[in-house]
Design a protein around this motif. Structure first.
Motif, PDB file in Angstrom:
ATOM      1  N   ASP B   6       1.540  -5.293   4.397  1.00 20.96           N
ATOM      2  CA  ASP B   6       0.388  -4.428   4.112  1.00 20.96           C
ATOM      3  C   ASP B   6      -0.702  -5.198   3.376  1.00 20.96           C
ATOM      4  O   ASP B   6      -1.624  -4.603   2.811  1.00 20.96           O
ATOM      5  CB  ASP B   6       0.821  -3.222   3.254  1.00 20.96           C
ATOM      6  CG  ASP B   6       1.758  -2.299   4.001  1.00 20.96           C
ATOM      7  OD1 ASP B   6       1.881  -2.445   5.235  1.00 20.96           O
ATOM      8  OD2 ASP B   6       2.380  -1.432   3.362  1.00 20.96           O
ATOM      9  N   PHE B   7      -0.590  -6.528   3.396  1.00 26.01           N
ATOM     10  CA  PHE B   7      -1.528  -7.330   2.598  1.00 26.01           C
ATOM     11  C   PHE B   7      -2.960  -7.233   3.110  1.00 26.01           C
ATOM     12  O   PHE B   7      -3.900  -7.111   2.312  1.00 26.01           O
ATOM     13  CB  PHE B   7      -1.095  -8.798   2.587  1.00 26.01           C
ATOM     14  CG  PHE B   7      -2.124  -9.702   1.979  1.00 26.01           C
ATOM     15  CD1 PHE B   7      -2.312  -9.744   0.601  1.00 26.01           C
ATOM     16  CD2 PHE B   7      -2.953 -10.495   2.779  1.00 26.01           C
ATOM     17  CE1 PHE B   7      -3.275 -10.560   0.026  1.00 26.01           C
ATOM     18  CE2 PHE B   7      -3.916 -11.319   2.215  1.00 26.01           C
ATOM     19  CZ  PHE B   7      -4.078 -11.346   0.835  1.00 26.01           C
ATOM     20  N   ILE B   8      -3.153  -7.318   4.415  1.00 24.48           N
ATOM     21  CA  ILE B   8      -4.528  -7.371   4.938  1.00 24.48           C
ATOM     22  C   ILE B   8      -5.346  -6.162   4.477  1.00 24.48           C
ATOM     23  O   ILE B   8      -6.456  -6.326   3.964  1.00 24.48           O
ATOM     24  CB  ILE B   8      -4.531  -7.503   6.477  1.00 24.48           C
ATOM     25  CG1 ILE B   8      -3.839  -8.812   6.905  1.00 24.48           C
ATOM     26  CG2 ILE B   8      -5.968  -7.472   7.011  1.00 24.48           C
ATOM     27  CD1 ILE B   8      -4.533 -10.081   6.496  1.00 24.48           C
ATOM     28  N   PRO B   9      -4.839  -4.942   4.625  1.00 27.17           N
ATOM     29  CA  PRO B   9      -5.632  -3.812   4.108  1.00 27.17           C
ATOM     30  C   PRO B   9      -5.799  -3.840   2.590  1.00 27.17           C
ATOM     31  O   PRO B   9      -6.856  -3.457   2.074  1.00 27.17           O
ATOM     32  CB  PRO B   9      -4.860  -2.574   4.563  1.00 27.17           C
ATOM     33  CG  PRO B   9      -3.525  -3.056   4.991  1.00 27.17           C
ATOM     34  CD  PRO B   9      -3.691  -4.473   5.416  1.00 27.17           C
ATOM     35  N   ALA B  10      -4.765  -4.302   1.865  1.00 26.41           N
ATOM     36  CA  ALA B  10      -4.903  -4.382   0.404  1.00 26.41           C
ATOM     37  C   ALA B  10      -5.955  -5.423   0.024  1.00 26.41           C
ATOM     38  O   ALA B  10      -6.782  -5.203  -0.862  1.00 26.41           O
ATOM     39  CB  ALA B  10      -3.553  -4.730  -0.233  1.00 26.41           C
TER      40      ALA B  10
END
Lengths: 160, 149
Positions: B6-10
């Motif tokens: 979920d890193f990209i959206p975070a």
């Protein structure tokens, strides 16, 4: 082009983690949290994480309202399992306790020699508080160990 | 824990938070710090393996999104030592187009230009990042080793 080597992505990825999850992302997120904290303060960190959770985890928020705590149990279980960690769930339809013996993100960041953000715990505290917003459930971070990320989380039905 | 997946959206939300509070200057300042601290392995891999090291590094960096990796190519000519990476299905754009939408960050597409070029240029590479097609979900980073003389 003569002499050109084209390498498709099937090439073994010698820098990736064994699980196929790019765990250095944890270190980048930690660096971002630390930067926000140092330049704009704790509220900026919490606001960022809350905004992220409210938008990206909106489906989880909806699922929590409709399915109850099993939605959280599934989400958290899968998240930690993907990163090779086991968590212990205890509870019933009204309360869910989640015991995380060690956070794989913190473990990776420390193993790689990167700093862990002072407010890294907010990736639980602020995120799950936002996930619970507008649902019948509330969130408490009962215990958190900054060194290992060991934590005990509690989700419980709000009093009527 | 926010899962690595979920890193990209975070990260997108982080860039927006930085831009809101400190403008592009804050975003670029953050990237400059990141280039120093988190990309410390990139110079090592490039020093050891040349352009192939670039490829290995980006294979790793983009490894989270197999859809992005499908477009990641290395064109290595021993004489010229050129490397280019074409990201066809940018995870950031994928997130923006996906069901679990996070509003995109206007600065996201500049990060390669700041982060990676800052590392590669001192190592003797001329770098360009073509971000003219970001709205279509792809960009091209090109690095070519400067020849002596």
């Amino acid at each position: 082009m003569a002499g050109t080597v084209l390498m498709e992505t099937a090439e073994p990825n010698t820098l990736s983690s064994a699980e196929g999850v790019h765990k250095d992302f944890h270190a980048a997120l930690s660096a971002g949290i630390e930067y926000l904290d140092q330049h704009y303060g704790e509220d900026a960190v919490r606001e960022f994480l809350r905004d992220f959770a409210k938008s990206y985890y909106a489906p989880l928020n909806r699922s929590l309202r409709h399915r109850g705590l099993s939605a959280l149990r599934d989400h958290i279980g899968e998240a930690y399992s993907r990163e090779g960690a086991e968590v212990v769930f205890r509870g019933n339809d009204d309360e869910l306790r989640v015991e995380v013996p060690a956070c794989p993100a913190v473990a990776h960041i420390r193993h790689a020699g990167y700093p862990v953000a002072r407010l890294f715990r907010e990736t639980l505290g602020s995120v799950y508080a936002a996930v619970c917003d507008g649902t019948p459930f509330a969130f408490e971070l009962l215990e958190y160990d900054d060194a290992t990320g060991r934590s005990i989380m509690r989700f419980h039905r709000r009093p009527q | 824990m926010i899962p690595a997946t979920d890193f990209i959206p975070a990260y997108t939300e982080l860039l927006k938070a930085l831009a809101r509070r400190g403008g592009r200057e804050a975003v670029h300042d953050f990237w400059n710090g990141l280039a120093t601290s988190l990309l410390e392995r990139l110079p090592d891999v490039v020093a050891e393996q040349g352009v192939r090291g670039c490829w290995l590094y980006w294979n790793h960096s983009l490894g989270q999104g197999a859809e992005a990796l499908e477009g990641a190519l290395l064109e290595e000519t021993p004489a010229s030592a050129e490397f280019s990476i074409l990201v066809r299905n940018c995870p950031h754009k994928g997130v923006g187009n996906g069901l679990r939408a996070v509003e995109r960050s206007g600065d996201y597409c500049s990060h390669c230009d700041v982060l990676y070029v800052r590392v590669l240029r001192p190592m003797g590479y001329d770098c360009t990042v073509d971000t003219n097609h970001c709205d279509e979900g792809y960009c091209i980073l090109h690095a070519k080793r400067r020849t002596a003389g």
